[in-house]
Write a protein that holds these residues in place. Structure first.
Motif: not given
Length: 126
Positions: A108-115
């Motif tokens: 749920r965080r931008e840092s955890g979503l890489d695409t």
């Protein structure tokens, strides 16, 4: 290469509905978490809706009960059904996914979503 391509944005009247789609290619996200973010003019990007590998969903308070996130794993496609929209929902909507995480707070965080996709504009008029 891994790509996410959103579609379905456009203009809609307040109280109406719109469905966004996000087609993934280059990687199958069925066992990974995905989400939708949005950025309104002059505001920071915010997370809107999230789905994990077991299809458990979560939403930001402002869209709870109005938006529904879902996925078609066979088609590697993520959806966001937006209902009873208001002018506050006007924003560019981004699809995001993780190649590393299946569930948890990082989903749920931008840092955890890489695409990330390129975004699709939704404009709600009153």
């Amino acid at each position: 290469q891994v790509h996410l391509v959103e579609s379905g944005g456009g203009s809609v009247q307040s109280g109406g509905s719109v469905r966004l789609s996000c087609v993934a290619s280059g990687y199958n996200f069925r066992d990974r978490c995905m989400g939708w973010f949005r950025q309104a003019p002059g505001k920071e990007r915010e997370g809107v809706a999230f789905i994990d590998d077991e299809n458990d969903t979560s939403y930001v308070d402002s869209v709870q009960g109005r938006f529904t996130i879902s996925r078609d794993s066979a088609e590697n496609t993520l959806y966001l059904q937006m209902s009873d929209v208001t002018t506050e929902d006007t924003a560019t909507y981004y699809c995001a996914a993780s190649t590393r995480y299946s569930t948890g707070s990082l989903c749920r965080r931008e840092s955890g979503l890489d695409t990330w996709g390129q975004g699709t504009q939704v404009t709600v008029s009153s």
